[in-house]
Structure formats: structure tokens, C-alpha cells
Design an enzyme around this catalytic site. Structure first.
Site, PDB file in Angstrom:
ATOM      1  N   ARG A 175      -7.670  -5.697   3.752  1.00 34.49           N
ATOM      2  CA  ARG A 175      -6.929  -6.502   4.624  1.00 34.49           C
ATOM      3  C   ARG A 175      -7.885  -6.862   6.039  1.00 34.49           C
ATOM      4  O   ARG A 175      -7.425  -8.134   6.465  1.00 34.49           O
ATOM      5  CB  ARG A 175      -5.737  -5.663   5.274  1.00 34.49           C
ATOM      6  N   ASN A 209      -3.690   8.772   5.725  1.00 31.42           N
ATOM      7  CA  ASN A 209      -4.935   9.283   5.727  1.00 31.42           C
ATOM      8  C   ASN A 209      -6.088   8.472   5.814  1.00 31.42           C
ATOM      9  O   ASN A 209      -6.006   7.215   5.350  1.00 31.42           O
ATOM     10  CB  ASN A 209      -4.860  10.506   4.683  1.00 31.42           C
ATOM     11  N   ALA A 240      17.744  -2.533   9.935  1.00 31.06           N
ATOM     12  CA  ALA A 240      18.580  -3.645  10.375  1.00 31.06           C
ATOM     13  C   ALA A 240      19.934  -3.488   9.677  1.00 31.06           C
ATOM     14  O   ALA A 240      20.908  -4.360  10.128  1.00 31.06           O
ATOM     15  CB  ALA A 240      18.033  -5.001  10.053  1.00 31.06           C
ATOM     16  N   HIS A 289       0.948  -1.293   0.100  1.00 29.87           N
ATOM     17  CA  HIS A 289      -0.083  -0.018  -0.057  1.00 29.87           C
ATOM     18  C   HIS A 289       0.897   1.273   0.132  1.00 29.87           C
ATOM     19  O   HIS A 289       1.534   1.582   1.066  1.00 29.87           O
ATOM     20  CB  HIS A 289      -0.767   0.080   1.254  1.00 29.87           C
TER      21      HIS A 289
END
Lengths: 316, 316, 316, 316
Positions: free
Chosen positions: B230, B219, B122, B112
Site C-alpha cells: 500500500r 502484528n 452505522a 488484509h
């Protein structure tokens, strides 16, 4: 790197010529579909493009109307656009790549949000037994000066130990992956009485140096932005290897834009307000300018001297 | 889940009240900073918000000028905006979350592209020894009908075997990670005579169920779009668990928008042109409508009947 | 500029204080809702914000993990992020503005695509009789050197003639607009027997200096990018006036970021590869460097000398 | 519509064929460069494209790996992707258009932020004397039911009066524009002793029905989204005319995607949760369902009945 089938597909694609009224860039046509090897088991290949230097110029001339036609040649106009970051004509050119890369590289890659991505789905299909293992000479110490970089290469035996760990983990994890999927490397069911774990679950045990692949489409401006950040000494070596390969394709596709990119983006340096003021003091005066007293941080001061070593003793 | 230090930080943040002239949503204030546990070792917490139902209405009224003030109440206006996908007023509300999740979940999450992300690096820091292991009941077979889904749970002993594999891989890979970094779990150097491999290299051996964390700002419109995809049966269970947790925060923050989302996005169904024509034939006629003859694919036909089971024998 | 009603609304909004756990920036609170006049009939006002310098630092520290806490103070970290264009922490701060501006200004404004906009709709409501007329001293000749700029001011009488034309056109077009709408300035129907032309049609006769208004929400990074381009000598004066007003609000809201923006973006200059090489030759040598021979275009050479006038006779 | 010069340029572009290895769509080649007239003085023409139905399928198959090849033919796969809003394969196809349209239309057009735009600059060049005037039959009353729409056409004489006003304003404003620029329509200086007002200032007196032009490049998914909103009865007629013209080009370029778009986007309808529940009650029961009692607003209830008129007396 490719199976016979895949090579045949590439050959077939390269053999298929057709007539078009669109802009054609012969050097890009020449490169189309052929994979450039990156990191041994990875590759990048150009699989489509739209526009070229010529179309960028044309796009710019829509904005300028009749006003500009006579004044500047194409190369000059492209350099002008690049120097002044007039980005919209560069957005009119688009390229599409097919890439195979380790997951940890794609995680850096996909942070660039202004591209379209179609990635191989490990929920839908089984990942192949392909991993990235660095060459021994690329295995390096943590940098002592740069918290997110690497320093000198490891001694050969220490590098071999690291490689042994990486190979052991990849092999064992992949074996367990297949065990959960209840299949062998050829894709055959091992034991029909045992369950097949969902692919979306089994894949969670694979390390981030497993290879994935994706289609990546991006306009030229966003591509140059990506390349400036990733074909750069601050980027991790592994993604830089991909960026460098893409740069060679960009050079073939849009040579005038590539040259302007090199001069005005890649080799350019941003001098801050304080740095400019310090530099003017250097140019004006005869003594030594104290850069930190002039408002530069210690790191900035060092960067300015590294950029302009001819300053010599006139600044410290 | 949290160390004493982290819990103190959260408590301190929650204790710090100040005066503002901005829109305040008490139920969102109540939720601020507190982590909601997800997948045992993960969490999501709201750490900032801007606007609310009230601001959405206000934004819409800029567009409508004086025209609308009398006609519709706030709830009605929000429902109207949602029903007609007038997205820009919803874009005016923004939320910021702090999330800890496994890497394979973030790979779906970051597809997204319309959000701002700050993720733990990392390259810069050492990843903690935190992994996601599914609960035994969440370990399921590959779905036979859905190529990218999971079916029934595994028998308990088979699930335990899978968990043992996942735990073994995570543990061994993490041990090797520390070995390359030449440090123990507390961060102490193990052997000062051995080199420390660069963090950006050592991390490549960690499996994708290792936990990472990130700030995520988005937003409201883009958030709802994320949640529709999802917090949905087609999404992988693990990311759905995060989406469901976020939904409870959205409900507290913008209750009227949440209700409109549920009615007009989450519970809504899109009927295709052919499906609508078939449905009209069902409503008009007395015989049985053959959906595939009416232009629906086999799968679409089954979906329409599942959506409207009361069609009964009037369609097949 | 405001009706009594509107002023009361602003006063009421400013009087409404509430308690929040979120980051509060007192200087931004102080500025909230109050319009700053721009171009006589226009304004810009801050109507919401999220985050601040503190949140930017916090966002950066998620990426760096424990590693950075001790090393750098907040101001230094913000300057480091800005200097190295680490944009994502700046994306975490968001501001919302209410703007009234002429249509020709909004056409430049909305080319910035990374913001959310809610604009007054001339299909839905009637545009008010508000136009932008330049002050006489702002009416200038076409620049002879810059094809898209303006040069000296016009003589007073010529400026008055231009203003008379602008006023005449605005008045007559607006009269015709009302005539098509069959209403007077107070909104009353003029002749009940005549038709009312659709607002979406009637508005097409209004000139582009008619005022419109909109809500504009943007994250801080994209805002700074906008400000660098629009609070700049190359931008048209009218949009620069808005950008300058917004800058004063940014300075109050995020003072450390503002300072870093000024040093590293607004006052910084990009030196191209060829310019850097020429500058190194200047610093190294004792003769005069021919900049065009060194690969700079005539315009670039002039720009370099203007940037570093202390170069004096050492380059031409 | 075109000068002899422009027509020669188009003819030359259409005559220039070359060989390419890329996907070629003959029907798109056939349409290339030729302008389709829109609104008398406007046009839209396809000037470049990348990919086609075939490339969309290929992009999808990267995600699915080997899994899908046998199961579904191309048309079926495209319909599946469209039905389930799997947008990323559609993003891989890109088109570039050249458009001439009135400013008030471009203001609606450019609210779609996911495209690249190169527009004619009225700071740089002089706008031509080209305006949009509606045909008499397109001049309509303000709709009484739809606050942002138009109703019946005006009587012929009233329409002529409106046209007279529009023509008068356009002519006079353009005359004043030239007067400020001190030039005639052929571009010659009128009075060498008078100043030339800056173009960026003079243009502010032109009404929003003056014509501008731009290059517009957009990927196929974002284009379909634009077309669904703008080739729709709720869109203003003038932008709909452009969207309809673009649709005919899309149909030639990607016929399978076009067909799926029509079935699953353009002719599809979204039924809300409450509407679905009401519909199930209608299908299940024998009495009359009260839609408002079932949770639909008055407007939604009317929309559902309009969508499925065969419901007849079973719902009200």
C-alpha cells in the site's frame, strides 16, 4: 436480472457434464450455477463445491483410526462432531459462491476473515447502474429497544418518501459518476474534448447501496459460523436474506450436516453458569427464584424466561 | 480536526505516565496518541504497541538457542531475518492504530485479513458529516496505460467541476440521511410527529467517500506486508497516504526493522527465472540480448530495463 | 529448574522499570517474567502483554460511538460482549508467553493456528537432557468409557514399572543422540576422529516426552478459546496443567474478562434445540419425559441429566 | 506399503466414476487416490481437488469485469497474476492430500498455519509399528557452514552404526509402548491380569521418527507458498521429499500455474535495494565494484556472485 449473454453462459455451464472420480452430490449438482434471486437486484449461486457429508465422515475417521468404524453410523458421527465442536472434519468441505450484493452488505460480509474473495474492481471497471432499494414493507423505524436494529414498518406514504429519496440520490450520484467518466450508460464517450476522470476517483460519489459482485470461497465450518451469525434475527435484514438463500444451498449439498447445524448451532442456546445455577434452583425448589438475585443481569433474566417460558411463575 | 473534548482526551492520555517492566521504545512513546493528519479530514495515530527491535531479536534467539549469541549483532540478525523472510520473530511485535478514513479506502484496507478491526457501527450510531474531497491537484485522468491507475492531473477548471459534483452529492445525500433520521446536525429531533428511519437503512444513501473510523491491530510482519503493497506506486493514492503516515510511525517504533524493510522489501525487486537467465546472458556476452526471445513478456522486458537502465544497449 | 545464569536474567528483567504512556496493569507487571512451574520440568511465564480490561472497553466504544458511554459500566459492557460473543474488542488485547513443555504437548498446542510461535530449533541447536515423567499418581489406565481418555490411577508398583520403562527409554535414546552428535552432556567433542551426525538427523531418535521451549503470542480472544478447550476435563491432563497455569495469569491481567469468561464460557453449557424442547416439556408437564423419544441420543440424554440433576424423576 | 484391504479401498475409489458439472482436470483425475511413495514407509496422495487453471482465470475476471477478456489469453493472465502476486484467484483452487510421514516432519509441516488438518490421534488409537529410517547415503554430517543443515554423507560403516542405533531405539521404545498397552502387535491382550496404560500416556515414549498420518487441505496459493519453502535446498531433506512429490501432483493438476510458479517463484531471486544499486554500478562502470563497500554483507555479496557468476571480475 441477467442479460441474454449471461443466461447463455449459465446454460452452457449447466449443460457441461464430465466424468469424475471425486465425491459427487447430485442435489448440489442440480443447484450448480443457477442464481437464486436475493433483494430483487442481487443473487447468490453455488459455482463449485468439494466434498460432502461423506468426506466429513472420512476425515473424522482418519483421526480415530480403526477405533470407530463399527460403533457409529455416519449421521450419528456427524451429529457427535457438531455437538462437540470438532471442527476440523467440517473444514474439509469447501464451497464457492458467486454473489451480487450492495456494498453496505459486503462490508458486513467481509468482516468474516476466513474466506477467499475475488471482488469486482471499481478501479479497473465501471460499476453498472444497479442499486438496492428496499421494498416499502422493509422500510422500518429505528428500534426503540435495540440500538442496532429496526422496529415496525413505516406507514406506506412515509415509506414511499424514503424510497423517493433513495432513488433520487442513486440516480443523481450515478449520473455524476458517468459525467466524471465522460461516458453514457452504454459506455460511449460523450464529449471527446473532455477529460475522463480516473475510475478509482469517480466511484467515490456512489452510495453504499450500489451493487457489486464477488466470488466467495469458504470451508464448511467457517460457512456455518457465518450462517449462524447472519441467518439470525440479530443480523441486518439485508444480509440475512443472503444467508437464508445460502442455507437452502447448504441443505442440498450436505443434508446431514445441515440437520446437525440446525439442532446444535442454530436452535441451540448457551446457558451461562449463573443461568444454569438458577435453573437448577427452579427445578429443585417450590418457591419463586429471583433471577437477578441469582446473578443474572436484567437482560439475561428476560432472555432466560423467553427461552423457557414454561418456567412460568417459578422465576422472575 | 478534533473537537475540544477529543483534544482534551488525547492530552490526558499523553499526560498519563506509569511504570512498566515491559520493553519501552521512547520514540514510540513520544508518538503515542497524537494523530497524524491524512487526506485533510482523516488521521492515523498509534495508540498502543508491544515489543520492538529488541524483542524481535530475543524471539529469534529462542529458536536458535545458545548457538547464535556470539556471532551476530542485533542489527545484523534483524537484516538476516528479513532477507530470508523468517517471519515469526516479526510477528511478536504488535501495534494498534486508530484511523479515520473514507469508506472506499477501508474497503481496500480490510481486504488484509490478518488484523483485528473494531469499526464504528452505522447501525448503532449516526455517521458524522465528514467526507473526503480530493485536493484539486489530486484529481486525475484515467491512466491510458494502467487500467487500474490514474494519469495526469486535470486542468484546474475541470478539477473544480469534479469537486463541485462530489460536494453536491455528499451534501445532498447527507441531508437526505438526516431527513430519514428526522434529526438535525446537532442530533435534535426535527419533527416529533414523523418516524425515525432505522439507522441501518438510512445510511445506505451515503456515498463511499464518507468518513468512518476504526481501531486496527496487527502484528509487525503483517503490517510490513500491508505497507509493501500500500505504500507503493501501484496502490491508489488515497490509501498510500495512510500507508506513508504509518511508515513514519514504524520508523520511530522499530528503526532497525524499518531499515531492513526498506532495503529488503520496499526497494527490493524480484527477478524471475527467465529474467535472471537473460541478465546472465547480458553479463556474459558482448552483443545485444533480445529479452522477449529469452522468454520475457513485453511488459516484463520493459520492467527489467526500467529496473536496470545501465543495461543500455546490451538488451532490448 | 533454572541455571544461575537464567535466574540472573530473569531478575535483571524484573528489575528493569521504565516509564510508559500505555495501559499498565499492575498485577500483570507483578507476574511478568517469573516462571510458574508446570509438570516438574516445564514452566510457563508471561513475558509481555498489551492492553487490558480498559482497552477492551475502549475498543468496543469505537464501534458504538457516542451511543453507549452513559448506559453501561465497564464490567457490564465486558460481560455483554462476552455473552454475545462480540469477539473483536477482546482481540485487541495480546499476551506473550514463554513455555517449556514436552513435544507431545506442543503437538496438541500448535493445532491452535491463530497464534505466533517461535520454537527452539533442534536443527540449529542441541536439545537438553530434559524429559517429562509423570508423577506415579498421574499414570492411569485407559478409560473404558472414553476412547481418548484415562481412567483410574495404576497401582503403585505398576506405575513404578511404567516409569522405569519411560526413564530407560529416555536415557538410552538421549545417550544415542549424544553418541551420534559425538559430544558429551557438557557439549565437548568425545572423539575428534569420529564424524558428527547432523543435528536434524540425530534428533529423530528422541521420544516425544523430551522437552522443547517456545515463545507463544496470541490475542486474548484466541487465548480464551484455547483455554476453554484445554483447561477442560476432556483435555489431556498434561496440556491442562499448562492451561490452568495460564488461567491464573489471565486472571491477574484482565480480571473482569476472566470473570466473564468463567461465567459465560467455562461454566456455560450449550443446550441443543432438542434438549431445549425436552426441558420445556419437563417444565410444563407433570409426568416423566423420555429424552430419547424427544430426539436426544443416549449420550446427550445422560449429559443433560448430569448438567441438571435436579430434574430428578421428571426425565429419563 | 499397503495392506490388501487398503489397496482394495483405493482400487474401489478409483473405479467409482460419476457425472459432474464442475470443472474436471483429467490429469488430476488420473492421479487421484494413488499413493506416491516417499521415504520408503511414507506416502502422499491426492484425494480431492476443486478448480484448476480455468477457474483461476475465471476468478480473476470477476475482478476485472469486462475489461480484460479480449486482451490476454489464459496462460498470459496466470503468469501476470503470479508475477504480481495477485494471490486471491489462486486461493480459489483447493486440494486435499492424504499423507503418511514421521512426526518430526509433521512438526515442520504444521507450522504452516493456513491449512486444515485431520491427523491420526494417538489418544484414540494405537500407533502402528512404522518408523522412518534414512537410507545410508542420506545420513550426513552436520554442515560446518550452515548451522541448520547437513554436509557430506557419512562413510558407509559409520552410517550403518547410526542406523543400528536408530533401529534399536525404535524397536525397544515400541516394545515398551506395547508393554504399557498390555497388547501384542496384532492387538491382542497379553496378560488380562495386568492394567492397560492410557494410550495418551504410553505414546510418550515413542521417538519422533514414528510414522503418523493426516488429511491436509489447503488452497493453491498457500500450497505454492509451502512448496517454495519446502521444495528448496534450505529445507530438511525429509520434508523436501514430500514437497517434491506434491509438486508432481500440482504439475498435473494446474499445469499453467505450475509453470508460472517455477518461473516467478521457484527460480526467481529477490535482489535487495543495495544489491540492485551494486548491480547497476557493475553494469555502468568498467572497474571492479566492491560489494561490501556498496552495503552488502559478506554473505549477501557471496550470494549475489553465486546468482550471477557471469559478473566475473567486475564485482568482488
Amino acid at each position: 436480472m441477467f442479460s441474454t449473454d449471461q443466461q447463455s453462459e449459465i446454460d452452457a455451464a449447466r449443460a457441461g457434464w464430465a466424468q469424475t472420480r471425486r465425491t459427487v452430490v447430485p442435489a448440489a449438482e442440480d443447484a450448480l450455477y443457477t442464481p437464486l434471486p436475493v433483494l430483487e437486484t442481487g443473487f447468490v449461486r453455488l459455482i463449485d463445491y468439494m466434498g460432502g457429508d461423506e468426506g466429513i465422515v472420512q476425515g473424522a475417521r482418519v483421526s480415530y483410526g480403526k477405533g470407530t468404524r463399527s460403533t457409529s453410523d455416519d449421521r450419528g458421527l456427524i451429529r457427535y462432531l457438531m455437538r462437540n465442536r470438532h471442527t476440523s472434519p467440517f473444514e474439509l468441505a469447501v464451497a464457492k459462491f458467486h454473489v451480487r450484493a450492495p456494498i453496505f452488505v459486503t462490508r458486513q460480509w467481509f468482516r468474516h476473515r476466513t474466506a477467499s474473495i475475488n471482488e469486482y474492481s471499481a478501479r479497473y471497471s465501471v460499476l453498472e447502474k444497479e442499486f438496492y432499494f428496499p421494498r416499502p414493507e422493509d422500510i422500518a423505524r429505528q428500534s426503540s429497544s435495540n440500538k442496532q436494529g429496526r422496529g415496525d414498518s413505516l406507514p406506506a406514504d412515509a415509506a414511499e418518501q424514503v424510497l423517493a429519496l433513495l432513488r433520487e440520490d442513486a440516480t443523481r450520484c450515478y449520473d455524476h459518476y458517468l459525467e466524471m467518466l465522460n461516458q453514457d450508460e452504454a459506455g460511449n464517450v460523450v464529449d471527446p474534448t473532455r477529460p475522463v476522470v480516473a475510475r478509482e476517483l469517480a466511484r467515490m460519489t456512489l452510495p453504499v447501496n450500489v451493487m457489486t459482485q464477488f466470488y466467495w470461497q469458504i470451508n464448511l465450518w467457517n460457512l456455518l459460523h457465518f450462517l449462524r451469525l447472519r441467518a439470525d434475527a440479530h443480523a441486518q435484514y439485508e444480509i440475512r436474506a443472503y444467508a437464508d438463500a445460502i442455507l437452502t444451498l447448504v441443505e442440498r449439498w450436505v443434508p446431514q450436516t445441515f440437520e446437525a447445524f440446525r439442532d446444535y448451532m442454530q436452535e441451540a442456546a448457551l446457558l451461562s453458569g449463573p443461568a444454569l445455577r438458577a435453573l437448577r434452583a427452579v427445578l429443585a425448589g417450590d418457591g419463586t427464584v429471583d433471577l437477578q438475585a441469582a446473578g443474572l443481569s436484567k437482560r439475561e433474566a428476560a432472555e432466560l424466561i423467553a427461552l423457557l417460558p414454561e418456567i412460568g411463575s417459578r422465576a422472575r
